[in-house]
Design a protein around this motif. Sequence first.
Motif, PDB file in Angstrom:
ATOM      1  N   CYS A  62       0.860  -1.181   0.000  1.00  0.00           N
ATOM      2  CA  CYS A  62       0.000   0.000   0.000  1.00  0.00           C
ATOM      3  C   CYS A  62       0.897   1.232   0.000  1.00  0.00           C
ATOM      4  N   GLU A  78      -4.278  -4.538   2.670  1.00  0.00           N
ATOM      5  CA  GLU A  78      -4.216  -5.253   1.390  1.00  0.00           C
ATOM      6  C   GLU A  78      -5.568  -5.880   1.051  1.00  0.00           C
ATOM      7  N   LYS A  79      -6.574  -5.549   1.854  1.00  0.00           N
ATOM      8  CA  LYS A  79      -7.959  -5.944   1.634  1.00  0.00           C
ATOM      9  C   LYS A  79      -8.165  -7.459   1.605  1.00  0.00           C
ATOM     10  N   GLU A  80      -7.410  -8.165   2.452  1.00  0.00           N
ATOM     11  CA  GLU A  80      -7.599  -9.602   2.562  1.00  0.00           C
ATOM     12  C   GLU A  80      -8.670  -9.860   3.623  1.00  0.00           C
ATOM     13  N   LYS A  81      -9.289 -11.027   3.526  1.00  0.00           N
ATOM     14  CA  LYS A  81     -10.252 -11.420   4.556  1.00  0.00           C
ATOM     15  C   LYS A  81      -9.478 -11.957   5.746  1.00  0.00           C
ATOM     16  N   LYS A 127      -3.276  -7.350   6.409  1.00  0.00           N
ATOM     17  CA  LYS A 127      -4.493  -7.922   5.850  1.00  0.00           C
ATOM     18  C   LYS A 127      -5.536  -6.849   5.576  1.00  0.00           C
ATOM     19  N   MET A 128      -5.694  -5.922   6.508  1.00  0.00           N
ATOM     20  CA  MET A 128      -6.708  -4.886   6.326  1.00  0.00           C
ATOM     21  C   MET A 128      -6.361  -3.958   5.175  1.00  0.00           C
ATOM     22  N   SER A 140      -1.778   5.831   3.036  1.00  0.00           N
ATOM     23  CA  SER A 140      -2.811   4.920   3.539  1.00  0.00           C
ATOM     24  C   SER A 140      -2.385   4.296   4.862  1.00  0.00           C
TER      25      SER A 140
END
Length: 150
Positions: free
Chosen positions: A12, A146-149, A143-144, A16
């Motif tokens: 990112c 990089e938009k991972e679950k 994770k948050m 951000s």
Amino acid sequence: MQTFIKSSYINCDTKSLFDFHLDTNNLTYITPPDTKVELLTKDFKPVVSQILKIKSTKYFIPMNWEVKIEKIDEPNLLVDIAMKSPFSFWEHKHIFIKHGNISELKDIVTFKMPFGFIGKLFERLVIKDLQKMFDFRHKITKKMLEKEKF
């Protein structure tokens, strides 16, 4: 004084990553499950000299913290110092470094245990706990952002 350093790379931009850390609500997401964090200062907006009040509970032991924002250098640095904590001294530098298309998240915690030589006996346990906590924080932050679950 002891210093703990944890560094991770996140896909990112630094802005951000910086903004993520300015939002104190994210603290509840990146805190390990064995610790409960309650933000006592509602709608906190980090600016230099502002104080954030936090209650953390671990092993059923509540601890109140008052953390002062010492320095902000957008988008690369956020420094907070504990005015009230379980430590004689606590400084946390959040450093955000651009490396091409990715960013490095670097946390540097400098602390001093209370109670002189007796407190010093617990430094290794504190460092081990910091390692566990920041491993979790960096993992969830990654994770948050990089938009991972998770």
